[in-house]
Write a protein that holds these residues in place. Structure first.
Motif, PDB file in Angstrom:
ATOM      1  N   LEU A 184      40.284  46.508  49.313  1.00 55.28           N
ATOM      2  CA  LEU A 184      38.844  46.714  49.172  1.00 55.28           C
ATOM      3  C   LEU A 184      38.269  47.482  50.362  1.00 55.28           C
ATOM      4  O   LEU A 184      37.377  48.321  50.208  1.00 55.28           O
ATOM      5  CB  LEU A 184      38.138  45.372  49.014  1.00 55.28           C
ATOM      6  N   GLU A 198      32.502  42.088  46.715  1.00 55.62           N
ATOM      7  CA  GLU A 198      33.832  41.556  46.418  1.00 55.62           C
ATOM      8  C   GLU A 198      34.559  41.152  47.699  1.00 55.62           C
ATOM      9  O   GLU A 198      35.280  40.160  47.726  1.00 55.62           O
ATOM     10  CB  GLU A 198      34.638  42.583  45.630  1.00 55.62           C
ATOM     11  N   ARG A 255      33.166  37.866  48.714  1.00 55.93           N
ATOM     12  CA  ARG A 255      33.704  36.794  47.878  1.00 55.93           C
ATOM     13  C   ARG A 255      35.111  36.411  48.308  1.00 55.93           C
ATOM     14  O   ARG A 255      35.483  35.250  48.307  1.00 55.93           O
ATOM     15  CB  ARG A 255      33.734  37.245  46.417  1.00 55.93           C
ATOM     16  N   VAL A 278      29.020  42.797  39.812  1.00 56.92           N
ATOM     17  CA  VAL A 278      29.989  41.831  40.323  1.00 56.92           C
ATOM     18  C   VAL A 278      29.666  40.428  39.815  1.00 56.92           C
ATOM     19  O   VAL A 278      30.559  39.677  39.396  1.00 56.92           O
ATOM     20  CB  VAL A 278      30.011  41.851  41.863  1.00 56.92           C
TER      21      VAL A 278
END
Length: 515
Positions: A50, A91, A94, A235
């Motif tokens: 990511l 993301e 998370r 998301v």
């Protein structure tokens, strides 16, 4: 626990038992350590992936050469990159919230919302102002948070006032906690977020156009801000789409189709043909749902990846990408409308009498289907066997005879061969009352995508295409179930942050009820 001074006093049997117990403890600890190590490696790999994508997106955004694009294309590319950047950031948070919280820089101070906008106060006070000790609490202050709301054409501000109540005797402070929000600490209400998503993905309005519309309503919200909201919402809504896909794959009858969508390759400013695949529950199923899957190509591997181990009846056209599924055990159900279309084109071109007769027979079959549409599967099957099957048998015999008479390679021969080669799949519906006669059901669900292509120009990235597919899956499924997409998204995004993962199915369009 055995100490060193006790070892000499142990008997051999006790020593063996102690060693076995110790070995068991060590094996358990090693297993836990190995599992934690694997989790750490996985999370680090995810973070690295990511982070790399985040850096790539930033480089694309700030290094893009504007002269390669038109003004509209540049606007669409910028907003797509902003959406992707925000989605990646969410993301990452998370995946490793503690790391992100530690590394997070101080957020810039947000400008106050315009004073001229109408305000609506929403007060949050404790149910009781009596302390547990029995004393009467005193109001010692309040916290005020403002959120920007939007009803088409009009902005307003929600003032959330949370009173602070203190007990002098206990020296305690009581205050109603802040409800979780789909965008934590964000200023937009779920109503404003729903408006942006519906306008972008249902009404096909790019964010730079929405920026101008909002400006006329009194507050020009920067498209970069709108893009961040869209990325975050994508998301947050993804688990809903994943749950809908899981339920979709539990049905024994599915429809499938695909349509091309241009996808931009920012490195060279050119587009290539990507595809949006659509999968829907059967036309006669009680559950009405459609899930779109954005893929870089039309390769059949994308259908195999989406369907996985699913085995059932797949209503589709004769595209070769589905043939591997059929070879793996999926039952192919042909589309009689596609077969009819071949004869329609033939008749439109030269008024062919063969085509005219074929069209008349197809019309008789479809007339029966209109009559049995609202009946049960058992009743539908009985009528098909009594009335439809003889029509199909006669039509097949006639087609076979005509094919022997017409020359090879002619347009008539091709129309006849299309049906004859696929006859078994085309008439499979006659032996199953739950199967539809054609694939028009999914074509109706994919039509909004075809309409929107003219306004999209292109999808800015693979991630943007997948985000659009996810949101459009929810919007179109809401429509299929008779819901207003705006009301659905507004309510679902308000409830989603507090919804247990085990009960997320309650928020799916075919089960949703307005709270």
């Amino acid at each position: 626990m055995i100490t060193a001074e006790h070892i000499d006093t142990l008997k051999p049997a006790q020593m063996r038992a102690a060693l076995l117990s110790l070995m068991g403890e060590l094996a358990t600890r090693n297993s836990v350590i190995a599992r934690q190590s694997n989790e750490a490696v996985f999370k680090q790999a995810l973070i690295d992936k990511l982070t790399h994508e985040n850096a790539l997106l930033k480089r694309m955004k700030f290094a893009a050469q504007s002269e390669r694009f038109s003004v509209e294309q540049k606007s669409l590319l910028d907003e797509t990159l902003d959406e992707d950047l925000q989605a990646v950031a969410d993301e990452i948070e998370r995946a490793m919230p503690a790391v992100v919280a530690h590394q997070e820089k101080q957020a810039p101070k947000r400008a106050a919302l315009p004073a001229n906008l109408p305000r609506r106060e929403i007060r949050h006070e404790p149910e009781s102002t009596t302390c547990q000790c029995g004393c009467r609490m005193l109001r010692v202050g309040e916290d005020v948070a403002e959120k920007l709301d939007y009803v088409p054409g009009v902005f307003s501000v929600e003032r959330h006032i949370r009173g602070k109540w203190a007990c002098v005797k206990c020296e305690t402070l009581t205050q109603v906690p802040v409800d979780p929000h789909v965008i934590d600490k964000g200023i937009p209400t779920t109503g404003l977020l729903a408006q942006v998503l519906v306008a972008k993905y249902a009404d096909h309005l790019p964010l730079y156009r929405q920026e101008a519309i909002f400006g006329r309503a009194g507050l020009a919200i920067a498209r970069s801000t709108l893009a961040q909201w869209v990325g975050s919402c994508g998301v947050q809504l993804q688990p809903l789409v994943d749950a809908m896909k899981d339920e979709l794959l539990q049905h024994s009858v599915l429809h499938a189709d695909e349509t091309p969508v241009a996808m931009l390759k920012p490195g060279n400013g050119k587009t290539h043909r990507a595809y949006l695949w659509a999968y829907a529950t059967g036309a006669f199923e009680v559950t009405r749902a459609v899930v779109y899957d954005f893929c870089e190509s039309r390769a059949g591997e994308h259908a195999r990846t989406f369907l996985g181990d699913w085995k059932g009846s797949l209503v589709c056209d004769d595209f070769s990408g589905y043939k591997a599924l059929v070879a793996a055990g999926v039952t192919e159900v042909g589309c009689l409308a596609h077969a009819r279309r071949k004869f329609f084109d033939l008749h439109a071109a030269n008024q062919s009498q063969i085509a005219e007769f074929a069209l008349q027979q197809f019309a008789r079959v479809h007339e029966i289907e209109r009559e049995v549409k609202e009946l049960s599967a058992e009743q539908r099957l009985a009528i098909r066997r009594e009335r439809t099957q003889p029509l199909l048998d006669a039509l097949h015999e006639w087609m076979t005879l005509q094919r022997r008479k017409v020359p090879d390679g002619s347009a008539t021969a091709k129309a006849l061969e299309y049906s004859l080669k696929r006859w078994e799949a085309l008439i499979r519906f006659a032996d199953d009352g739950q199967l539809p006669v054609d694939n028009n059901w999914i074509e109706n669900q994919i039509r909004p995508i075809a309409i929107g292509r003219n306004n999209w120009l292109f999808a800015g990235s693979l991630r943007a295409g997948k985000r659009a597919a996810a949101v459009m899956s929810l919007i179109q499924s809401a429509r299929m179930n008779g819901h207003d997409p705006y009301a659905y998204l507004r309510d679902v995004m308000a409830r989603l942050p507090m919804q247990r993962a085990s009960r997320i199915g309650e928020l799916l369009p075919h089960r949703w009820q307005l709270a």
